[in-house]
Design a protein around this motif. Sequence first.
Motif, mmCIF file in Angstrom:
data_model
loop_
_atom_site.group_PDB
_atom_site.id
_atom_site.type_symbol
_atom_site.label_atom_id
_atom_site.label_comp_id
_atom_site.label_asym_id
_atom_site.label_seq_id
_atom_site.Cartn_x
_atom_site.Cartn_y
_atom_site.Cartn_z
ATOM 1 N N ILE A 176 1.049 -1.147 0.035
ATOM 2 C CA ILE A 176 0.125 -0.179 0.160
ATOM 3 C C ILE A 176 1.076 0.745 -0.021
ATOM 4 N N SER A 177 1.959 0.869 0.314
ATOM 5 C CA SER A 177 2.972 2.762 0.665
ATOM 6 C C SER A 177 3.080 2.944 -0.642
ATOM 7 N N PRO A 178 3.519 2.489 -1.788
ATOM 8 C CA PRO A 178 3.374 3.132 -3.047
ATOM 9 C C PRO A 178 2.291 4.352 -3.258
ATOM 10 N N GLN A 179 1.103 4.175 -3.173
ATOM 11 C CA GLN A 179 0.065 4.795 -3.454
ATOM 12 C C GLN A 179 0.279 5.978 -2.401
ATOM 13 N N GLN A 180 0.321 6.023 -1.512
ATOM 14 C CA GLN A 180 -0.013 6.625 -0.556
ATOM 15 C C GLN A 180 1.480 7.243 -0.724
ATOM 16 N N ILE A 181 2.724 7.274 -1.175
ATOM 17 C CA ILE A 181 4.047 7.784 -1.761
ATOM 18 C C ILE A 181 4.234 8.380 -2.775
ATOM 19 N N PHE A 182 3.183 8.342 -4.111
ATOM 20 C CA PHE A 182 3.552 8.934 -5.788
ATOM 21 C C PHE A 182 1.829 9.271 -6.077
ATOM 22 N N PHE A 183 0.881 8.956 -5.082
ATOM 23 C CA PHE A 183 -0.439 8.577 -5.740
ATOM 24 C C PHE A 183 -1.181 9.441 -4.597
ATOM 25 N N ASP A 184 -0.693 10.206 -3.606
ATOM 26 C CA ASP A 184 -1.612 10.588 -2.675
ATOM 27 C C ASP A 184 -2.429 11.567 -2.729
ATOM 28 N N ASN A 185 -1.735 12.824 -4.171
ATOM 29 C CA ASN A 185 -3.207 13.815 -4.779
ATOM 30 C C ASN A 185 -4.228 12.592 -5.129
ATOM 31 N N SER B 257 1.766 13.085 -10.328
ATOM 32 C CA SER B 257 2.560 13.709 -10.540
ATOM 33 C C SER B 257 3.654 14.920 -9.734
ATOM 34 N N GLU B 258 2.170 15.821 -9.704
ATOM 35 C CA GLU B 258 1.936 16.935 -8.932
ATOM 36 C C GLU B 258 2.764 16.684 -7.943
ATOM 37 N N ARG B 259 2.337 15.750 -6.799
ATOM 38 C CA ARG B 259 2.472 16.379 -5.428
ATOM 39 C C ARG B 259 3.075 14.339 -5.024
ATOM 40 N N ILE B 260 3.554 14.591 -4.034
ATOM 41 C CA ILE B 260 3.996 13.072 -3.197
ATOM 42 C C ILE B 260 4.194 13.466 -2.111
ATOM 43 N N ASP B 261 4.171 12.710 -0.866
ATOM 44 C CA ASP B 261 3.451 11.668 0.567
ATOM 45 C C ASP B 261 5.438 10.603 0.479
ATOM 46 N N LEU B 262 6.243 12.055 0.836
ATOM 47 C CA LEU B 262 7.165 11.280 1.947
ATOM 48 C C LEU B 262 7.535 10.313 3.130
ATOM 49 N N LYS B 263 5.606 10.768 3.829
ATOM 50 C CA LYS B 263 5.846 9.841 5.223
ATOM 51 C C LYS B 263 5.750 8.547 4.908
ATOM 52 N N GLY B 264 5.029 8.318 4.218
ATOM 53 C CA GLY B 264 4.850 7.263 3.590
ATOM 54 C C GLY B 264 6.269 5.581 2.717
ATOM 55 N N VAL B 265 7.176 6.313 2.846
ATOM 56 C CA VAL B 265 8.456 5.835 3.244
ATOM 57 C C VAL B 265 8.776 5.483 4.774
ATOM 58 N N GLY B 266 8.297 6.188 5.336
ATOM 59 C CA GLY B 266 8.615 5.060 7.011
ATOM 60 C C GLY B 266 7.485 3.871 7.346
ATOM 61 N N GLN B 267 6.106 4.540 6.834
ATOM 62 C CA GLN B 267 5.811 2.966 5.874
ATOM 63 C C GLN B 267 6.385 1.817 5.854
ATOM 64 N N LEU B 268 7.186 2.610 4.932
ATOM 65 C CA LEU B 268 7.436 1.057 3.672
ATOM 66 C C LEU B 268 7.837 0.448 4.242
ATOM 67 N N ILE C 258 4.815 -5.269 -6.926
ATOM 68 C CA ILE C 258 4.400 -4.865 -7.756
ATOM 69 C C ILE C 258 3.058 -4.762 -8.393
ATOM 70 N N PHE C 259 2.407 -6.327 -8.245
ATOM 71 C CA PHE C 259 1.088 -5.888 -8.802
ATOM 72 C C PHE C 259 0.169 -5.785 -8.181
ATOM 73 N N GLY C 260 0.294 -6.115 -6.643
ATOM 74 C CA GLY C 260 -0.098 -5.473 -5.406
ATOM 75 C C GLY C 260 -0.503 -4.104 -5.562
ATOM 76 N N SER C 261 0.831 -3.984 -5.656
ATOM 77 C CA SER C 261 0.196 -2.371 -5.326
ATOM 78 C C SER C 261 -0.246 -1.168 -7.100
ATOM 79 N N ILE C 262 0.015 -2.542 -7.881
ATOM 80 C CA ILE C 262 -0.926 -1.883 -9.193
ATOM 81 C C ILE C 262 -2.103 -1.657 -8.761
ATOM 82 N N ILE C 263 -2.404 -2.913 -8.670
ATOM 83 C CA ILE C 263 -4.238 -2.790 -7.713
ATOM 84 C C ILE C 263 -4.852 -2.257 -7.122
ATOM 85 N N TYR C 264 -4.265 -1.903 -5.796
ATOM 86 C CA TYR C 264 -4.265 -1.162 -4.536
ATOM 87 C C TYR C 264 -4.498 0.452 -5.088
ATOM 88 N N ILE C 265 -3.161 0.848 -6.348
ATOM 89 C CA ILE C 265 -3.346 2.389 -6.632
ATOM 90 C C ILE C 265 -4.389 1.885 -8.301
#
Length: 261
Positions: free
Chosen positions: A74-83, A112-123, A154-161
């Motif tokens: 779930i972390s890639p969605q929070q980091i890269f798709f938080d917008n 791509s306009e916004r990222i959420d770096l706090k998701g890195v800690g979760q990752l 990878i594919f789990g992240s794609i599904i959630y995104i």
Amino acid sequence: MIKKYLELYKLLLRQNIKMKLEFRTDFYISSLALIIVNVFSCFSTLILFSQTKKIGDFDKNQIFFLYALYLIIISPQQIFFDNLWLAWTHFIDGTFIKYMLRPIDTMFYFVSERIDLKGVGQLILGIVLLVYFGHKLPISWQLQNISALVFFAIFGSIIYICIMVIGSSTGFWLSDSLTVLDFLDQIKSYGRYPLDIYGPLLKNIFTFILPIGFLGFYPTKFFIDGSSWILLVTPSIAIALIFLSRYVWKRGIKRYVPSGS
């Protein structure tokens, strides 16, 4: 075309990170808060296992392995798709029009306009838990299983995104898609546990309709009992959701009318 978008994304990513690091205190506090929430979740699970030896067919080590994989997925969605969480505000006030005026893909420009770096800690927490509990399970961590782990991540992240893209896209039709996103965010938490405990109906829903089972449960099942069908179904669902989410997004774009138009 792909190279062009990669170069553009790297430029936008650098600008995002630079801007975020100008407010380091906010970054550290929000990152720590998210880690603490997940740590408390781990403690609540430990308390649960003080009363029982298994949740469904999963023992403590298997549950924590599932949870670790869930955090990673779930972390890639929070980091890269938080917008996606803010899309509804642009739909309502009419500012989404700016994303339609540039000669680049609208979704790419928006996310791509916004990222959420706090998701890195979760990752990072997810990776630490995965390494620790992965070695407690009778799994041979050779190249084949490590590759499978990356494959599911990878594919789990794609599904959630894609699920969240569809949820955010409802804002093109609804006045407030935040309610839909909140619902999906709550539903995803069911993916932290074995689907078998929810009964056949919900298990089928969480497999084929809202496939949160692929955020942790089914990948963990693969490593526990070697269910090879999961290797085929996971990318199939991910690819189907890519096309569906793009279709819903583009349909929404076509009907979007800015405020005041």
